[in-house]
Design a protein around this motif. Structure first.
Motif, PDB file in Angstrom:
ATOM      1  N   GLN A 127       0.837  -1.200   0.000  1.00 22.17           N
ATOM      2  CA  GLN A 127       0.000   0.000   0.000  1.00 22.17           C
ATOM      3  C   GLN A 127       0.875   1.255   0.000  1.00 22.17           C
ATOM      4  O   GLN A 127       2.017   1.227   0.454  1.00 22.17           O
ATOM      5  N   ARG A 157      -3.700   0.738  -3.186  1.00 24.16           N
ATOM      6  CA  ARG A 157      -3.235  -0.658  -3.196  1.00 24.16           C
ATOM      7  C   ARG A 157      -2.498  -0.879  -4.512  1.00 24.16           C
ATOM      8  O   ARG A 157      -3.074  -0.727  -5.589  1.00 24.16           O
ATOM      9  N   ASN A 212      -8.711  -1.827   1.280  1.00 23.83           N
ATOM     10  CA  ASN A 212      -7.601  -2.512   0.628  1.00 23.83           C
ATOM     11  C   ASN A 212      -7.391  -3.936   1.132  1.00 23.83           C
ATOM     12  O   ASN A 212      -7.170  -4.867   0.352  1.00 23.83           O
TER      13      ASN A 212
END
Length: 584
Positions: free
Chosen positions: A40, A75, A205
């Motif tokens: 991330q 992401r 995410n």
């Protein structure tokens, strides 16, 4: 407007931004080895600057900035690489499954070994050659009966082992169906949760990582198509089908599952002919642990198509159903309703429209292996029939029907025409008394008459239409006339047919076929494993967490945080001058 307090707020926003960036970095480092985790990244953008000059604010050179903010936490994922990974995983799953079972088949055939069919067949013909040389005693006949029995028993055992492989593949298919349905349920729940969070303006995410991991695992079972929808949702379908297995807008009506077909029985009349009825038992959603999931139904089809429909269902072993386990066709139309444990079909001929055929993945491999094993069983049956019918033809030729003794019989009590690899056996009468073996023209022939024994030994080199058994040849009386018998003095020898094959050559072709398929599949597994590893490396380079990179980011954000803190400290000193210094 600008000023010391404006600068103070800019520095404060910088500290908060770097703190959140540190949080993201920390999360990445904590999940360095988490399966399915995607790296991330905090996307940092400027906050809205001061407005342009107007009557309510003074003119200043340009738009002064107001600091920074975290716009979103991204992401890092490449959808094209995901597609390649899933395609490669499906193909590897299919070939891995095929290779595993083809290796088992090679083990069952057990060639070349002393206990293999090929060697036993050689000993069988050698024993009959010995009988032709020693017609006067019983020892050679006893050995011939024993060698013949060993060959028949090995054919029986090989057939049983093939049946066991089919049973194992069916059980693995049932387990795979259960796993597929379980994964679809999990994906569906995650899908709905992801959509809800996305609608609220957040980025789920970690939930999307979990969903993608399940999609990767599902692709091992069967090839899938994924259609992205709004708010990070997806529609999921099996390749080649329009039915939704997971749907973004889930009303539980347009979502479908798979069920496992446990048994299929083609009904026959008293004469042994197909009636056109097929009794089918399947378990809803593959769950065999609860008897309430067992469903039976009778399908009416054309008599000529009954065997074909049954084979298609048997080879697949999987049908489409709704979430309640009621079958649907490939367009999603209901085929009937379940009352108790019995399925009432709207159209008794429609169940074959519900058959699921995987294009790739483990399910595809299992379905193809089931079909392959059935083909090898058929080949083995042809060999057993050719052996039994040709030996019996020589052993009974010219003997009064009332005095004929078949050398090979159907141990299940069926007719000679029904002999196959599963039931071929030496006549128990011959096992008890080997002198009942007729080696000459008749049982009263002299000691020097070995015509029948020589003819049976000569079958080793006879070209027989083995490949036509089961299609154009269905009995001994159909097999032998195609070749015919020779004339005196070799009237017991079956003539060669140039279009036919030797029995040992026919069996070696079976073994070679298995070996070639096994080697071909092994090469595919090796190649696909390498290709997939390269794709996965590309995926890791994009989505994987690099500890070195994250540590570099950690130092970068730390310094930025300290720098913004230094700005605040400087503003504090300046404010002290403004507030306290002016008093003096």
């Amino acid at each position: 407007m600008s000023g010391l307090f404006g600068t103070f707020n800019i520095a404060k926003s910088g500290m908060f931004t770097q703190q959140k960036a540190l949080d993201v970095t920390s999360h990445n480092l904590a999940n360095t080895h988490t399966e399915g985790y995607s790296r991330q990244r905090a996307k940092i953008t400027t906050t809205r600057p001061f407005a342009t000059p107007s009557i309510h604010n003074s003119a200043e050179p340009g738009q002064l900035g107001t600091g920074s903010q975290i716009e979103c936490i991204e992401r890092i994922r490449d959808s094209f690489i995901d597609f390649q990974v899933r395609m490669g995983t499906s193909e590897l799953g299919e070939n891995n499954t095929r290779y595993k079972f083809l290796s088992e088949i090679e083990g069952v055939l057990n060639e070349p070994t002393d206990t293999g069919i090929s060697n036993l067949m050689g000993e069988f013909f050698k024993a009959w050659q010995d009988v032709s040389k020693h017609t006067q005693g019983s020892n050679s006949r006893i050995v011939a009966a024993q060698k013949s029995s060993s060959l028949a028993s090995t054919l029986n055992h090989t057939y049983v082992q093939f049946e066991q492989i089919k049973t194992n593949s069916k059980e693995i298919t049932r387990g795979a169906v259960t796993e597929v349905n379980s994964m679809l349920d999990q994906i569906d729940k995650l899908n709905q949760e992801i959509i809800k969070i996305s609608v609220a303006g957040k980025m789920p995410n970690d939930l999307m990582d979990k969903r993608d991991l399940l999609l990767d695992q599902l692709s091992l079972k069967c090839n899938i198509n994924i259609e992205k929808t709004s708010n990070q949702g997806i529609n999921l379908k099996a390749e080649g089908y329009s039915l939704n297995m997971v749907k973004a807008v889930n009303n539980e009506v347009d979502v479908h599952r798979l069920s496992y077909v446990d048994s299929i029985e083609v009904k026959k009349d008293a004469a042994g002919q197909n009636t056109g009825e097929i009794e089918i038992t399947y378990y809803k959603l593959g769950n065999k642990l609860n008897i309430e999931n067992k469903v039976t139904t009778t399908v009416n089809v054309d008599k000529d198509k009954a065997s074909q429909v049954a084979k298609e269902l048997e080879h697949s072993g999987v049908i489409w159903t709704n979430t309640k386990g009621e079958p649907v066709d490939v367009l999603g139309n209901s085929l009937g309703t379940i009352v108790g444990s019995v399925l009432n079909l709207n159209d008794p001929k429609s169940l074959n429209k519900a058959i699921f055929k995987a294009s790739k993945g483990e399910l595809s491999g299992l379905m193809s292996i089931h079909k392959d094993v059935e083909g090898y069983e058929k080949d083995l049956n042809k060999l057993a029939k050719a052996l039994a019918w040709s030996v019996n033809a020589i052993h009974t030729k010219g003997i009064d029907p009332a005095e004929q003794i078949l050398f090979f019989v159907n141990k299940d009590g069926g007719t000679e025409d029904e002999i196959n690899a599963s039931n071929i056996a030496v006549n128990p009468e011959i096992i008890k008394d080997a002198m009942k073996i007729i080696v000459g023209k008749d049982k009263n022939s002299g000691e020097s008459d070995n015509s029948r024994a020589l003819a049976i030994a000569g079958l080793k080199d006879s070209l027989i239409m083995i490949q036509e058994i089961g299609s154009t040849i269905n009995s001994r009386t159909g097999l032998v006339p195609i070749n015919g018998f020779d004339i005196t003095p070799n009237e017991f020898f079956i003539k060669n047919n140039i279009q036919g094959m030797k029995m040992d050559s026919y069996f070696k072709d079976i073994v070679s076929s298995v070996g070639v398929k096994g080697q071909e599949t092994k090469n595919k597994v090796k190649t696909q494993t390498h290709v997939l590893s390269v794709i996965i490396e590309s995926k890791i380079s994009v989505s994987g967490v690099s500890e070195d990179e994250e540590m570099t980011n950690l130092i970068q954000f730390q310094h930025s945080y300290q720098a913004n803190a230094k700005v605040i400290a400087t503003i504090d000193e300046l404010l002290d001058v403004v507030i306290n210094g002016l008093k003096r």
